[in-house]
Design an enzyme around this catalytic site. Sequence first.
Site, PDB file in Angstrom:
ATOM      1  N   CYS A 271       0.800  -1.240   0.000  1.00 47.09           N
ATOM      2  CA  CYS A 271       0.000   0.000   0.000  1.00 47.09           C
ATOM      3  C   CYS A 271       0.831   1.288   0.000  1.00 47.09           C
ATOM      4  O   CYS A 271       0.576   2.171  -0.816  1.00 47.09           O
ATOM      5  CB  CYS A 271      -0.991   0.038   1.157  1.00 47.09           C
ATOM      6  SG  CYS A 271      -1.240  -1.483   2.039  1.00 47.09           S
ATOM      7  N   ARG A 300       7.806 -10.504   6.119  1.00 47.55           N
ATOM      8  CA  ARG A 300       7.446 -10.186   7.500  1.00 47.55           C
ATOM      9  C   ARG A 300       8.305 -11.013   8.444  1.00 47.55           C
ATOM     10  O   ARG A 300       8.525 -12.206   8.220  1.00 47.55           O
ATOM     11  CB  ARG A 300       5.957 -10.454   7.753  1.00 47.55           C
ATOM     12  CG  ARG A 300       5.107  -9.473   6.971  1.00 47.55           C
ATOM     13  CD  ARG A 300       3.631  -9.573   7.250  1.00 47.55           C
ATOM     14  NE  ARG A 300       2.924  -8.754   6.261  1.00 47.55           N
ATOM     15  CZ  ARG A 300       1.614  -8.735   6.088  1.00 47.55           C
ATOM     16  NH1 ARG A 300       0.847  -9.494   6.839  1.00 47.55           N
ATOM     17  NH2 ARG A 300       1.066  -7.966   5.172  1.00 47.55           N
ATOM     18  N   GLN A 318       1.068 -11.219  -2.410  1.00 47.35           N
ATOM     19  CA  GLN A 318      -0.388 -11.088  -2.303  1.00 47.35           C
ATOM     20  C   GLN A 318      -0.937 -10.763  -3.678  1.00 47.35           C
ATOM     21  O   GLN A 318      -0.251 -10.133  -4.470  1.00 47.35           O
ATOM     22  CB  GLN A 318      -0.754  -9.949  -1.351  1.00 47.35           C
ATOM     23  CG  GLN A 318      -0.595 -10.311   0.107  1.00 47.35           C
ATOM     24  CD  GLN A 318      -1.010  -9.178   1.033  1.00 47.35           C
ATOM     25  OE1 GLN A 318      -1.114  -8.034   0.612  1.00 47.35           O
ATOM     26  NE2 GLN A 318      -1.227  -9.502   2.278  1.00 47.35           N
ATOM     27  N   ASP A 320      -2.564  -8.407  -4.606  1.00 50.66           N
ATOM     28  CA  ASP A 320      -2.894  -7.159  -3.944  1.00 50.66           C
ATOM     29  C   ASP A 320      -3.392  -6.143  -4.956  1.00 50.66           C
ATOM     30  O   ASP A 320      -2.920  -6.093  -6.076  1.00 50.66           O
ATOM     31  CB  ASP A 320      -1.607  -6.638  -3.304  1.00 50.66           C
ATOM     32  CG  ASP A 320      -1.879  -5.740  -2.128  1.00 50.66           C
ATOM     33  OD1 ASP A 320      -3.054  -5.573  -1.779  1.00 50.66           O
ATOM     34  OD2 ASP A 320      -0.916  -5.205  -1.575  1.00 50.66           O
ATOM     35  N   HIS A 322      -4.891  -1.888  -5.112  1.00 52.44           N
ATOM     36  CA  HIS A 322      -5.334  -0.649  -4.472  1.00 52.44           C
ATOM     37  C   HIS A 322      -6.097   0.179  -5.483  1.00 52.44           C
ATOM     38  O   HIS A 322      -5.596   0.447  -6.570  1.00 52.44           O
ATOM     39  CB  HIS A 322      -4.139   0.109  -3.898  1.00 52.44           C
ATOM     40  CG  HIS A 322      -3.497  -0.646  -2.778  1.00 52.44           C
ATOM     41  ND1 HIS A 322      -2.349  -1.373  -2.933  1.00 52.44           N
ATOM     42  CD2 HIS A 322      -3.910  -0.838  -1.499  1.00 52.44           C
ATOM     43  CE1 HIS A 322      -2.061  -1.972  -1.777  1.00 52.44           C
ATOM     44  NE2 HIS A 322      -2.995  -1.669  -0.894  1.00 52.44           N
ATOM     45  N   LYS A 405     -12.247  -4.014   7.927  1.00 52.34           N
ATOM     46  CA  LYS A 405     -12.095  -4.886   6.763  1.00 52.34           C
ATOM     47  C   LYS A 405     -13.343  -5.730   6.567  1.00 52.34           C
ATOM     48  O   LYS A 405     -14.038  -6.048   7.520  1.00 52.34           O
ATOM     49  CB  LYS A 405     -10.927  -5.872   6.966  1.00 52.34           C
ATOM     50  CG  LYS A 405      -9.599  -5.236   7.247  1.00 52.34           C
ATOM     51  CD  LYS A 405      -8.488  -6.285   7.278  1.00 52.34           C
ATOM     52  CE  LYS A 405      -8.548  -7.170   8.511  1.00 52.34           C
ATOM     53  NZ  LYS A 405      -7.659  -8.323   8.453  1.00 52.34           N
ATOM     54  N   HIS A 451      -8.338  -1.108  -0.383  1.00 51.56           N
ATOM     55  CA  HIS A 451      -7.349  -2.197  -0.424  1.00 51.56           C
ATOM     56  C   HIS A 451      -8.129  -3.470  -0.694  1.00 51.56           C
ATOM     57  O   HIS A 451      -9.173  -3.695  -0.075  1.00 51.56           O
ATOM     58  CB  HIS A 451      -6.637  -2.387   0.914  1.00 51.56           C
ATOM     59  CG  HIS A 451      -6.032  -1.147   1.479  1.00 51.56           C
ATOM     60  ND1 HIS A 451      -4.680  -0.978   1.598  1.00 51.56           N
ATOM     61  CD2 HIS A 451      -6.596  -0.021   1.977  1.00 51.56           C
ATOM     62  CE1 HIS A 451      -4.430   0.197   2.159  1.00 51.56           C
ATOM     63  NE2 HIS A 451      -5.577   0.800   2.398  1.00 51.56           N
TER      64      HIS A 451
END
Length: 578
Positions: A271, A300, A318, A320, A322, A405, A451
């Site tokens: 992000c 991580r 991910q 992912d 946005h 979320k 997201h």
Amino acid sequence: MANLDNLRHSTSHLLAAAVSSLWPKSKPTLGPPIDDGFYYDFADLTISEEDLAKIETKMRELVKNWDSFEKIEVTPEQARKEFKDNPYKLELIDEFAKEGQKITFYESGKFLDLCRGGHVAKPKDEIKHFKLLSVAGAYWRGSEKNPMLTRIYGTVFPSQGELDNYLSSLEEARKRDHRKLGKELDLFTFSDLVGAGLPLYTPKGALLRKLVNEHVESIQSKQGYSQVWTPQIAKAELFKTSGHYDKYKDSMFRVISNYSEEEFYLKPMNCPQHTQIYASRSRSYRDLPLRFTDFAMLYRDEKPGELSGLARVRAFSQDDCHIFCLESQVDEEVDRALSMTKEIMKVYGFKYRYRLSIRDREQPEKYIGDPKVWDKVEKWAEKIMVRNKIDHFDGPGEATFYAPKMDLIAQDGLGREWQLSTVQIDFFLPERFKLTYIDKDGQEKRPVMIHRAIIGSPERFLMILIEHFGGAFPVWLSPVQVKVLPITERNLDYAKKVGDKLSGEGIRAEVDERNETLQAKIRDAQLTKVPYMLIVGDKEEKAGTVAKRDRKGKDYGPVKVENFIAGVRKEIDEKSLD
Ligand SMILES: [Zn+2]
Ligand SMILES: [Zn+2]
């Protein structure tokens, strides 16, 4: 679940009592209830799983004299005296005393433990249907800087039927364990030289990962998503601005430069970097929505003791995305994301429901931004669920630090639940990065950031798929879709011709060229869960056919190669589930 937790926790007392009685020098430390049972950690105890039966017998013997759990309030001094030889309990007592908490012991039978309470009323009648499951190492309080303790896991239920059901589902889960199947099917591996929690994907595993990602990409590209590409590291300033540095730093890997004093981090999510692509030029309301997708690797710093196969890793990615949009576009964008998710879950045969992951109102310090905006977005998310007629429930405390979320919780083939997709409506990161667009009226305004991930992390998704399908993937996902098995060496040339023909049609086929019996070839193909076996001998060679067989052992008899290809092609194109 309060009653079940009490039962589990009470049984962990009983476990500690039995171990203390059998190994008087061992030191009980902590023993909480967990999702499927309980555990207790002991210091100065060396045992193996062979000892579990003996401990269980002792537990059954002791519980006969456990009429109740008697609460005893003590002063810190009294508590320290009682546990003077147990540094772990002393550490806990000191902490409780410092926080000004009341210190209580609970006594059952002749066993005394430091405990806050939460037990069954009649242990000797209620603690009956239990089983000790395994022994593992665990660091004191989860930190590798602390001593390693011996952890004993167990489970307990109110009835024998429930215990039996649980144990048989455990057995099925063991057969499907992705760590076991990952090795047997040659999908991924770990190396001590590379490091814990850093999976290496073999050709077959990498192929699976690619197929899963390509499927998501193909659906996204039809929905106006554009792929971006971003580096794995970024300066600390980026994460200071986003708030991750404050709230998330302990989970981030630090990177040191040889040439500057700058502080870098491996990125734990995409992000913050995507905001910088947005901010790289001036945006008009006409440009929105902008939808950026990114499959970049993320890192991580998970606790070593918590790393496990592909379930908890340090390196992952991910699917992912946005979306930067006007507030008036949020509903449509979220609806589209939800319907894409629905389409993808159907392909894998997952049942699911949504969790509305909202704030923990008792701990406001965990979140950034204006509580009024939180209220608004939490209500908004609820409305979206209702409008889309989606089965959902509240998850207090499950929000991220910047937004609530909508999390999809999928149910796998064994009835276990996994969080996969997530959609978040975020007003805070655009604020923190001062993102703007020029509106119709010529004014600068803030966009909203959505997201969104569908399968979540492809790596973790792979683990769920392995266990969901027990390694028997649908044809479109199977690393090897067809195995051609010549009956004798005489038939090898024909087998290769069939194999080439299949490959030419884009079907992943292998020929078993080994000088083995047909039985052995069939058995090995079945072990690797190849969907189809084509057996070829003199008869098939002469007729230009193959004898088709599936991994469940069903024989279809002779079929023309062309017909077989057409059938498999259809299954692949339709992503058929059986
Ligand atoms: Zn207790
Ligand atoms: Zn994000």
